[in-house]
Enzyme design. Structure first.
Site, short mmCIF file in Angstrom:
data_model
loop_
_atom_site.label_atom_id
_atom_site.label_comp_id
_atom_site.label_asym_id
_atom_site.label_seq_id
_atom_site.Cartn_x
_atom_site.Cartn_y
_atom_site.Cartn_z
N ILE A 257 -32.35 24.94 57.22
CA ILE A 257 -33.14 25.83 58.09
C ILE A 257 -32.26 26.39 59.21
O ILE A 257 -32.35 27.58 59.54
CB ILE A 257 -34.35 25.05 58.65
CG1 ILE A 257 -35.32 24.73 57.50
CG2 ILE A 257 -35.05 25.86 59.75
CD1 ILE A 257 -36.46 23.76 57.87
N LYS B 92 -21.26 18.50 61.22
CA LYS B 92 -20.39 18.82 60.08
C LYS B 92 -19.62 20.11 60.40
O LYS B 92 -20.09 21.22 60.08
CB LYS B 92 -21.22 19.02 58.81
CG LYS B 92 -21.97 17.76 58.38
CD LYS B 92 -22.83 18.08 57.17
CE LYS B 92 -23.67 16.88 56.73
NZ LYS B 92 -24.76 17.27 55.81
N ASN C 117 -32.55 22.50 66.52
CA ASN C 117 -33.10 22.42 65.17
C ASN C 117 -32.72 21.14 64.43
O ASN C 117 -33.29 20.85 63.38
CB ASN C 117 -32.60 23.67 64.41
CG ASN C 117 -32.77 23.58 62.94
OD1 ASN C 117 -33.88 23.75 62.44
ND2 ASN C 117 -31.70 23.28 62.21
N SER D 48 -42.45 20.51 63.28
CA SER D 48 -42.84 20.33 61.88
C SER D 48 -44.36 20.33 61.84
O SER D 48 -45.01 19.99 62.84
CB SER D 48 -42.32 18.99 61.36
OG SER D 48 -42.89 18.70 60.09
N TYR E 252 -41.08 9.64 61.90
CA TYR E 252 -40.79 11.09 61.85
C TYR E 252 -41.95 11.87 62.49
O TYR E 252 -41.74 12.75 63.32
CB TYR E 252 -40.58 11.53 60.39
CG TYR E 252 -40.26 13.00 60.24
CD1 TYR E 252 -38.94 13.46 60.33
CD2 TYR E 252 -41.26 13.95 60.02
CE1 TYR E 252 -38.64 14.82 60.19
CE2 TYR E 252 -40.96 15.31 59.89
CZ TYR E 252 -39.66 15.74 59.97
OH TYR E 252 -39.36 17.08 59.85
N LYS F 122 -41.80 14.28 65.89
CA LYS F 122 -42.10 15.71 65.89
C LYS F 122 -43.28 16.03 66.82
O LYS F 122 -43.30 17.10 67.45
CB LYS F 122 -42.38 16.20 64.47
CG LYS F 122 -41.13 16.18 63.59
CD LYS F 122 -40.03 17.09 64.14
CE LYS F 122 -38.82 17.17 63.24
NZ LYS F 122 -37.79 18.09 63.75
N1 NAD Z 1 -37.00 20.67 55.17
C1 NAD Z 1 -38.27 20.48 55.50
O1 NAD Z 1 -39.15 20.33 54.65
C2 NAD Z 1 -38.66 20.48 56.94
C3 NAD Z 1 -40.03 20.57 57.26
C4 NAD Z 1 -40.42 20.58 58.58
C5 NAD Z 1 -39.47 20.47 59.58
N2 NAD Z 1 -38.15 20.37 59.25
C6 NAD Z 1 -37.20 20.25 60.35
O2 NAD Z 1 -36.27 21.32 60.29
C7 NAD Z 1 -35.03 20.92 60.85
C8 NAD Z 1 -33.90 21.24 59.90
O3 NAD Z 1 -34.16 20.55 58.69
P1 NAD Z 1 -33.38 20.87 57.32
O4 NAD Z 1 -34.35 20.64 56.24
O5 NAD Z 1 -32.67 22.15 57.42
O6 NAD Z 1 -32.35 19.64 57.34
P2 NAD Z 1 -30.84 19.51 56.78
O7 NAD Z 1 -30.62 18.04 56.60
O8 NAD Z 1 -30.63 20.41 55.61
O9 NAD Z 1 -29.98 20.03 58.00
C9 NAD Z 1 -29.91 19.32 59.22
C10 NAD Z 1 -28.57 19.58 59.88
O10 NAD Z 1 -28.51 18.81 61.08
C11 NAD Z 1 -27.21 18.24 61.19
N3 NAD Z 1 -27.28 17.02 62.03
C12 NAD Z 1 -27.91 15.86 61.74
N4 NAD Z 1 -27.74 14.98 62.75
C13 NAD Z 1 -26.97 15.60 63.69
C14 NAD Z 1 -26.47 15.21 64.95
N5 NAD Z 1 -26.70 14.00 65.47
N6 NAD Z 1 -25.72 16.12 65.65
C15 NAD Z 1 -25.47 17.36 65.14
N7 NAD Z 1 -25.92 17.77 63.94
C16 NAD Z 1 -26.67 16.91 63.22
C17 NAD Z 1 -26.80 17.94 59.75
O11 NAD Z 1 -25.38 17.84 59.65
C18 NAD Z 1 -27.36 19.15 59.02
O12 NAD Z 1 -26.41 20.21 58.96
C19 NAD Z 1 -35.19 19.43 61.17
O13 NAD Z 1 -35.53 19.28 62.54
C20 NAD Z 1 -36.34 19.00 60.29
O14 NAD Z 1 -37.02 17.89 60.79
C21 NAD Z 1 -37.73 20.37 57.96
#
Ligand code: NAD
Length: 269
Positions: A32, A53, A104, A156, A171, A175
């Protein structure tokens, strides 16, 4: 005589443009956050791609440059106050200001409450909630003296509902914390020119969910999730991009403390 805002406001499409703005996105190396970084760059902003990363973040920064945007990749651990502060300092060093902060980063995990190790609870709250406080604080400290800015935190639908059938109380609580922290800061910082809103995605096709769906319980879940979703599919990252540009642009000057839920209708049932 009152002015007619409909006649005097700039063209509505122009109000969505971000030319000249500087944006910071955390967790932008993939998923995202990467989608948000692309949307901001396409709308005209310079974008700092921050993530733990760095290699992947650099790839995303290159993708944005290929679209004609200015972009810099930064390594950050959003759970560390020192790391978050140096991230914001690096934004100022690179671009001289910060107009838009998109906080994010988030992690996911499925665990039953009665079996949940306290360490897992603490880690979830640290990565998903404490990090958002640290980022908002560091961003506001440069935005307020500069006259304002816009912050969007990724919450979320789990902030407002309890997902089923998998258990993830930590979780969901993290949120809900992001949602109410954002509302609280929105009220506090409105007089100081900083707007704070949240985007609340439903199930979205990213690595975070793909990894969980590979587990045995995950394989059983997808059809259940789709049956609970009126639009009967998961979100694509691109489904979330328009909401972000609305919330950070001059198209939403009176919008603060709002939560934009993008869940294919999940929360209506
Ligand atoms: N994918 C879903 O279904 C969904 C639904 C609702 C909310 N979200 C929220 O959206 C956001 C992004 O989710 P996503 O699905 O893209 O996840 P993802 O795991 O694909 O990406 C998350 C990114 O955060 C980075 N990260 C993790 N811990 C870190 C830290 N301590 N410092 C710096 N970077 C860090 C990771 O390296 C990764 O690049 C999150 O907050 C997640 O809770 C996701």
């Amino acid at each position: 005589m009152t002015t007619d805002s409909v006649l005097s406001a700039p063209n509505i499409i122009d109000r969505f443009r971000l030319n000249g703005d500087v944006a910071l996105v955390t967790g932008a190396a993939q998923g995202i956050g990467r989608g948000f970084a692309h949307a901001l760059a396409e709308a005209g902003a310079s974008v700092v791609v921050a993530d733990q990363k760095l290699e992947l973040a650099s790839v995303v920064a290159k993708e944005l440059e290929a679209k004609g945007a200015k972009s810099v990749a930064l390594e950050v651990d959003v759970t560390s106050e020192a790391s978050v502060e140096s991230m914001v300092k690096a934004v100022i060093n690179n671009f001289g200001k910060l107009d838009i902060g998109v906080n994010n980063v988030g992690i996911g995990q499925w665990l039953d409450g009665e079996d949940m190790p306290y360490a897992d609870w603490l880690r979830m709250i640290d990565v998903n909630l404490n990090s958002v406080f640290l980022c908002c604080k560091a961003e506001a400290r440069v935005m307020i003296p500069a006259g304002g800015g816009a912050i969007v935190n990724t919450a979320s639908m789990s902030a407002s509902i309890s997902n089923t059938p998998q258990n993830q109380a930590h979780y969901n609580a993290s949120k809900a914390g992001v949602l109410h922290l954002s509302r609280s800061l929105a009220g506090e910082w409105a007089p100081k020119g900083v707007r704070v809103n949240t985007i609340s995605p439903g199930y979205t096709r990213t690595a975070l969910v793909a990894d969980l769906l590979e587990t045995p319980i995950g394989k059983e879940l997808l059809p259940k999730w789709l049956a609970l979703t009126p639009m009967a599919r998961m979100a694509e990252v691109s489904d979330l991009q328009g909401a972000l540009i609305y919330l950070v642009s001059k198209a939403s000057p009176f919008t603060t403390g709002s939560d934009l839920v993008i869940d294919g209708g999940y929360m209506v049932w």
